[in-house]
Design a protein around this motif. Structure first.
Motif, PDB file in Angstrom:
ATOM      1  N   PHE A  43       8.583  -6.601  -3.249  1.00 31.99           N
ATOM      2  CA  PHE A  43       7.836  -6.319  -4.480  1.00 31.99           C
ATOM      3  C   PHE A  43       8.390  -5.080  -5.188  1.00 31.99           C
ATOM      4  N   GLU A  44       8.626  -4.008  -4.448  1.00 29.83           N
ATOM      5  CA  GLU A  44       9.117  -2.766  -5.053  1.00 29.83           C
ATOM      6  C   GLU A  44      10.484  -2.979  -5.706  1.00 29.83           C
ATOM      7  N   LYS A  45      11.339  -3.720  -5.053  1.00 32.54           N
ATOM      8  CA  LYS A  45      12.679  -3.988  -5.595  1.00 32.54           C
ATOM      9  C   LYS A  45      12.592  -4.820  -6.872  1.00 32.54           C
ATOM     10  N   VAL A  46      11.743  -5.815  -6.879  1.00 32.76           N
ATOM     11  CA  VAL A  46      11.637  -6.730  -8.021  1.00 32.76           C
ATOM     12  C   VAL A  46      10.871  -6.093  -9.183  1.00 32.76           C
ATOM     13  N   MET A  47       9.775  -5.388  -8.884  1.00 36.26           N
ATOM     14  CA  MET A  47       8.895  -4.886  -9.937  1.00 36.26           C
ATOM     15  C   MET A  47       9.118  -3.413 -10.297  1.00 36.26           C
ATOM     16  N   GLY A  48       9.862  -2.686  -9.473  1.00 38.52           N
ATOM     17  CA  GLY A  48      10.229  -1.316  -9.825  1.00 38.52           C
ATOM     18  C   GLY A  48       9.247  -0.236  -9.412  1.00 38.52           C
ATOM     19  N   TYR A  49       8.253  -0.558  -8.625  1.00 40.26           N
ATOM     20  CA  TYR A  49       7.334   0.469  -8.125  1.00 40.26           C
ATOM     21  C   TYR A  49       6.690   0.001  -6.830  1.00 40.26           C
ATOM     22  N   LYS A  50       6.161   0.975  -6.103  1.00 39.06           N
ATOM     23  CA  LYS A  50       5.453   0.678  -4.869  1.00 39.06           C
ATOM     24  C   LYS A  50       3.965   0.927  -5.096  1.00 39.06           C
ATOM     25  N   PRO A  51       3.120  -0.097  -4.935  1.00 37.46           N
ATOM     26  CA  PRO A  51       1.688   0.107  -5.113  1.00 37.46           C
ATOM     27  C   PRO A  51       1.139   1.037  -4.030  1.00 37.46           C
ATOM     28  N   TYR A  52       0.084   1.739  -4.365  1.00 34.36           N
ATOM     29  CA  TYR A  52      -0.543   2.640  -3.398  1.00 34.36           C
ATOM     30  C   TYR A  52      -2.030   2.331  -3.328  1.00 34.36           C
ATOM     31  N   ALA A  53      -2.664   2.764  -2.249  1.00 37.01           N
ATOM     32  CA  ALA A  53      -4.078   2.482  -2.019  1.00 37.01           C
ATOM     33  C   ALA A  53      -4.928   3.697  -2.383  1.00 37.01           C
ATOM     34  N   ILE A  54      -6.119   3.430  -2.931  1.00 39.03           N
ATOM     35  CA  ILE A  54      -7.128   4.467  -3.130  1.00 39.03           C
ATOM     36  C   ILE A  54      -8.411   3.967  -2.477  1.00 39.03           C
ATOM     37  N   GLN A  55      -9.266   4.893  -2.141  1.00 41.61           N
ATOM     38  CA  GLN A  55     -10.560   4.524  -1.586  1.00 41.61           C
ATOM     39  C   GLN A  55     -11.617   4.758  -2.658  1.00 41.61           C
ATOM     40  N   THR A  56     -12.382   3.735  -2.977  1.00 38.15           N
ATOM     41  CA  THR A  56     -13.478   3.858  -3.943  1.00 38.15           C
ATOM     42  C   THR A  56     -14.795   3.754  -3.172  1.00 38.15           C
ATOM     43  N   PRO A  57     -15.914   4.080  -3.799  1.00 39.96           N
ATOM     44  CA  PRO A  57     -17.201   3.901  -3.116  1.00 39.96           C
ATOM     45  C   PRO A  57     -17.472   2.438  -2.751  1.00 39.96           C
ATOM     46  N   HIS A  58     -16.716   1.523  -3.334  1.00 42.62           N
ATOM     47  CA  HIS A  58     -16.943   0.091  -3.103  1.00 42.62           C
ATOM     48  C   HIS A  58     -15.806  -0.573  -2.337  1.00 42.62           C
ATOM     49  N   GLY A  59     -14.948   0.231  -1.720  1.00 44.46           N
ATOM     50  CA  GLY A  59     -13.878  -0.311  -0.902  1.00 44.46           C
ATOM     51  C   GLY A  59     -12.502   0.127  -1.383  1.00 44.46           C
ATOM     52  N   GLN A  60     -11.527  -0.231  -0.593  1.00 42.16           N
ATOM     53  CA  GLN A  60     -10.143   0.123  -0.911  1.00 42.16           C
ATOM     54  C   GLN A  60      -9.620  -0.731  -2.054  1.00 42.16           C
ATOM     55  N   ARG A  61      -8.781  -0.124  -2.910  1.00 41.42           N
ATOM     56  CA  ARG A  61      -8.120  -0.853  -3.996  1.00 41.42           C
ATOM     57  C   ARG A  61      -6.658  -0.441  -4.025  1.00 41.42           C
ATOM     58  N   MET A  62      -5.809  -1.401  -4.299  1.00 45.65           N
ATOM     59  CA  MET A  62      -4.384  -1.139  -4.479  1.00 45.65           C
ATOM     60  C   MET A  62      -4.148  -0.861  -5.958  1.00 45.65           C
ATOM     61  N   GLN A  63      -3.216   0.043  -6.252  1.00 46.07           N
ATOM     62  CA  GLN A  63      -3.020   0.526  -7.612  1.00 46.07           C
ATOM     63  C   GLN A  63      -1.558   0.431  -8.047  1.00 46.07           C
ATOM     64  N   ASP A  64      -1.371   0.218  -9.336  1.00 46.73           N
ATOM     65  CA  ASP A  64      -0.079   0.350  -9.995  1.00 46.73           C
ATOM     66  C   ASP A  64      -0.004   1.795 -10.483  1.00 46.73           C
ATOM     67  N   PRO A  65       0.900   2.624  -9.927  1.00 47.37           N
ATOM     68  CA  PRO A  65       0.942   4.033 -10.334  1.00 47.37           C
ATOM     69  C   PRO A  65       1.334   4.221 -11.801  1.00 47.37           C
ATOM     70  N   LEU A  66       1.940   3.213 -12.385  1.00 40.07           N
ATOM     71  CA  LEU A  66       2.379   3.306 -13.778  1.00 40.07           C
ATOM     72  C   LEU A  66       1.358   2.696 -14.737  1.00 40.07           C
ATOM     73  N   GLY A  67       0.319   2.082 -14.201  1.00 42.24           N
ATOM     74  CA  GLY A  67      -0.667   1.388 -15.026  1.00 42.24           C
ATOM     75  C   GLY A  67      -1.676   2.332 -15.656  1.00 42.24           C
ATOM     76  N   ASP A  68      -2.376   1.820 -16.643  1.00 46.23           N
ATOM     77  CA  ASP A  68      -3.470   2.551 -17.275  1.00 46.23           C
ATOM     78  C   ASP A  68      -4.316   1.578 -18.075  1.00 46.23           C
ATOM     79  N   ALA A  69      -5.436   2.062 -18.538  1.00 44.58           N
ATOM     80  CA  ALA A  69      -6.316   1.236 -19.362  1.00 44.58           C
ATOM     81  C   ALA A  69      -5.703   1.146 -20.758  1.00 44.58           C
ATOM     82  N   SER A  70      -5.104   0.029 -21.058  1.00 44.14           N
ATOM     83  CA  SER A  70      -4.445  -0.136 -22.359  1.00 44.14           C
ATOM     84  C   SER A  70      -5.454  -0.669 -23.368  1.00 44.14           C
ATOM     85  N   VAL A  71      -6.179   0.238 -23.947  1.00 46.30           N
ATOM     86  CA  VAL A  71      -7.223  -0.106 -24.906  1.00 46.30           C
ATOM     87  C   VAL A  71      -6.692   0.176 -26.304  1.00 46.30           C
TER      88      VAL A  71
END
Length: 191
Positions: A74-102
């Motif tokens: 995935f990292e080789k193809v997509m250019g980043y390594k996702p990382y995990a965060i802990q939320t009050p509702h469970g673990q979530r994997m994240q795109d470090p380059l992502g954001d709310a594109s509003v």
């Protein structure tokens, strides 16, 4: 772009020659397969990580919650390594380059940023499998959108005070509906 080839011109004949008298066409240069003679074309290509069979909605949920690690390349193809965060509702994997594109950055985009980064990772998984030639079924995109909706409403419901909850629920509904309508327009395929 439209490409038109010149028509193939047949040699003119007087009409008296029989087709049997015509010389046989000459053999063209034939490129010989350099692989062993018993292999099929599919066997000669590099190994491709295909989409696992089964419920692609469940697969997407497992990826987004970290229950399943990202695909090996995935990292080789997509250019980043996702990382995990802990939320009050469970673990979530994240795109470090992502954001709310509003558009216009209206609404509480910063507050919904964790949900957006998880959603972006989900969409990148759709793109990843599409690039690999084995796109995920529509259920995968629906699952990513549903997780986005849940995460935003969880954030809204965690707020203190009725007015704060009302405000964030309203924005969560607007954002989630916009995302879901866009997915519908795109046929629930890769964005």
């Amino acid at each position: 772009m439209i490409i038109r080839n010149n028509p193939v011109r047949q040699p003119l004949t007087s009409g008296t020659e029989s087709t049997a008298a015509r010389p046989a066409p000459t053999a063209r240069n034939v490129v010989k397969d350099s692989f062993s003679s018993g292999t099929a074309a599919a066997q000669r290509t590099g190994a491709v990580t295909g989409a696992p069979p089964g419920d692609h909605g469940k697969l997407m949920s497992e990826y987004l919650t970290g229950a399943r690690p990202p695909p090996a390349d995935f990292e080789k193809v997509m250019g980043y390594k996702p990382y995990a965060i802990q939320t009050p509702h469970g673990q979530r994997m994240q795109d470090p380059l992502g954001d709310a594109s509003v558009p216009g950055k209206i609404g509480p985009d910063k507050e919904f940023d964790p949900a957006a980064k998880t959603h972006d990772y989900g969409y990148d998984l759709l793109r990843y499998y599409d690039r690999k030639g084995t796109p995920l079924k529509p259920e995968a995109r629906k699952a990513a959108d549903a997780q986005f909706r849940r995460d935003m409403f969880d954030y809204a419901n965690d707020q203190k005070g009725a007015m704060a909850k009302f405000k964030f629920r309203a924005w969560a509904q607007i954002y989630a509906t916009a995302v879901e309508l866009n997915s519908r327009v795109q046929g629930y395929g890769p964005p």
